[in-house]
Design a protein around this motif. Sequence first.
Motif, PDB file in Angstrom:
ATOM      1  N   ASN A 158     -11.327   4.326   7.277  1.00  0.00           N
ATOM      2  CA  ASN A 158     -11.828   5.531   7.014  1.00  0.00           C
ATOM      3  C   ASN A 158      -9.994   6.252   7.929  1.00  0.00           C
ATOM      4  OD1 ASN A 158     -14.164   6.405   6.611  1.00  0.00           O
ATOM      5  ND2 ASN A 158     -14.889   5.156   8.505  1.00  0.00           N
ATOM      6  N   GLN A 159      -9.409   6.308   8.178  1.00  0.00           N
ATOM      7  CA  GLN A 159      -8.222   6.681   8.936  1.00  0.00           C
ATOM      8  C   GLN A 159      -7.388   6.577   7.162  1.00  0.00           C
ATOM      9  OE1 GLN A 159      -6.177   4.211  11.947  1.00  0.00           O
ATOM     10  NE2 GLN A 159      -7.962   5.033  13.052  1.00  0.00           N
ATOM     11  N   LEU A 160      -7.559   5.470   6.511  1.00  0.00           N
ATOM     12  CA  LEU A 160      -5.993   5.856   5.732  1.00  0.00           C
ATOM     13  C   LEU A 160      -6.571   5.846   4.735  1.00  0.00           C
ATOM     14  CD1 LEU A 160      -5.812   1.800   5.880  1.00  0.00           C
ATOM     15  CD2 LEU A 160      -4.045   2.702   6.237  1.00  0.00           C
ATOM     16  N   ALA A 161      -8.285   6.232   4.505  1.00  0.00           N
ATOM     17  CA  ALA A 161      -8.355   7.643   3.162  1.00  0.00           C
ATOM     18  C   ALA A 161      -8.222   8.274   3.629  1.00  0.00           C
ATOM     19  CB  ALA A 161     -10.064   6.802   3.058  1.00  0.00           C
ATOM     20  N   ALA A 162      -8.560   8.971   4.961  1.00  0.00           N
ATOM     21  CA  ALA A 162      -8.349  10.673   5.145  1.00  0.00           C
ATOM     22  C   ALA A 162      -6.789  10.576   4.766  1.00  0.00           C
ATOM     23  CB  ALA A 162      -8.510  10.946   6.644  1.00  0.00           C
ATOM     24  N   LYS A 163      -6.012   9.962   5.264  1.00  0.00           N
ATOM     25  CA  LYS A 163      -4.170   9.944   5.176  1.00  0.00           C
ATOM     26  C   LYS A 163      -3.202   9.718   3.895  1.00  0.00           C
ATOM     27  CE  LYS A 163      -0.052   7.827   6.944  1.00  0.00           C
ATOM     28  NZ  LYS A 163       0.584   6.923   7.170  1.00  0.00           N
ATOM     29  N   ASN A 164      -4.478   9.092   2.865  1.00  0.00           N
ATOM     30  CA  ASN A 164      -3.615   9.309   1.839  1.00  0.00           C
ATOM     31  C   ASN A 164      -4.930  10.240   0.633  1.00  0.00           C
ATOM     32  OD1 ASN A 164      -1.560   7.599   2.635  1.00  0.00           O
ATOM     33  ND2 ASN A 164      -3.192   6.654   2.605  1.00  0.00           N
ATOM     34  N   ASN A 165      -5.515  10.924   1.090  1.00  0.00           N
ATOM     35  CA  ASN A 165      -6.190  11.281  -0.204  1.00  0.00           C
ATOM     36  C   ASN A 165      -7.040  11.022  -0.980  1.00  0.00           C
ATOM     37  OD1 ASN A 165      -7.149  13.946  -0.389  1.00  0.00           O
ATOM     38  ND2 ASN A 165      -6.136  14.398  -1.858  1.00  0.00           N
ATOM     39  N   LEU A 166      -8.097   9.574  -0.301  1.00  0.00           N
ATOM     40  CA  LEU A 166      -8.501   9.044  -1.099  1.00  0.00           C
ATOM     41  C   LEU A 166     -10.050   8.763  -0.490  1.00  0.00           C
ATOM     42  CD1 LEU A 166      -6.168   5.382  -0.685  1.00  0.00           C
ATOM     43  CD2 LEU A 166      -6.734   7.684  -2.838  1.00  0.00           C
ATOM     44  N   THR A 167     -10.699   7.788  -1.159  1.00  0.00           N
ATOM     45  CA  THR A 167     -12.493   7.805   0.033  1.00  0.00           C
ATOM     46  C   THR A 167     -12.522   6.214   0.358  1.00  0.00           C
ATOM     47  OG1 THR A 167     -12.499   6.353  -2.373  1.00  0.00           O
ATOM     48  CG2 THR A 167     -13.102   8.859  -2.504  1.00  0.00           C
ATOM     49  N   LEU A 168     -13.373   6.270   0.522  1.00  0.00           N
ATOM     50  CA  LEU A 168     -13.847   5.467   1.543  1.00  0.00           C
ATOM     51  C   LEU A 168     -13.759   3.967   0.961  1.00  0.00           C
ATOM     52  CD1 LEU A 168     -13.558   3.607   4.006  1.00  0.00           C
ATOM     53  CD2 LEU A 168     -16.282   4.356   4.209  1.00  0.00           C
TER      54      LEU A 168
END
Length: 108
Positions: free
Chosen positions: A68-78
């Motif tokens: 979830n952190q990586l998704a938010a940081k990189n503007n990706l979906t979970l």
Amino acid sequence: MKTSLIPTFFAATSLLFASMSFAIDLDSAKDKGLVGEQTDGYLGAVVNQPDVLALINEVNVKRKNKYNQLAAKNNLTLEQVEKLAAKKAYEKTASGHYVLVNGNWVKK
């Protein structure tokens, strides 16, 4: 009074040993063939045991938080992060450890 403490002692001792026998770490679980990497980026149970399921839950909660952190940081979906993580986990899985392939556990 002494007789009332005996059942309490045995109950407490049983709980202590039960929790100790269920403790297992991820590397040991992989080496023993108890867990494997799934296609969704999460750990799965090759062997269905309470200690294994507890470990899987602990690891997968941590993975999901990180995803979830990586998704938010990189503007990706979970889901995108989970797929990328699964691909990377499969690539990094050591020989002799399990991966899920077409619904079946296979040793790499």
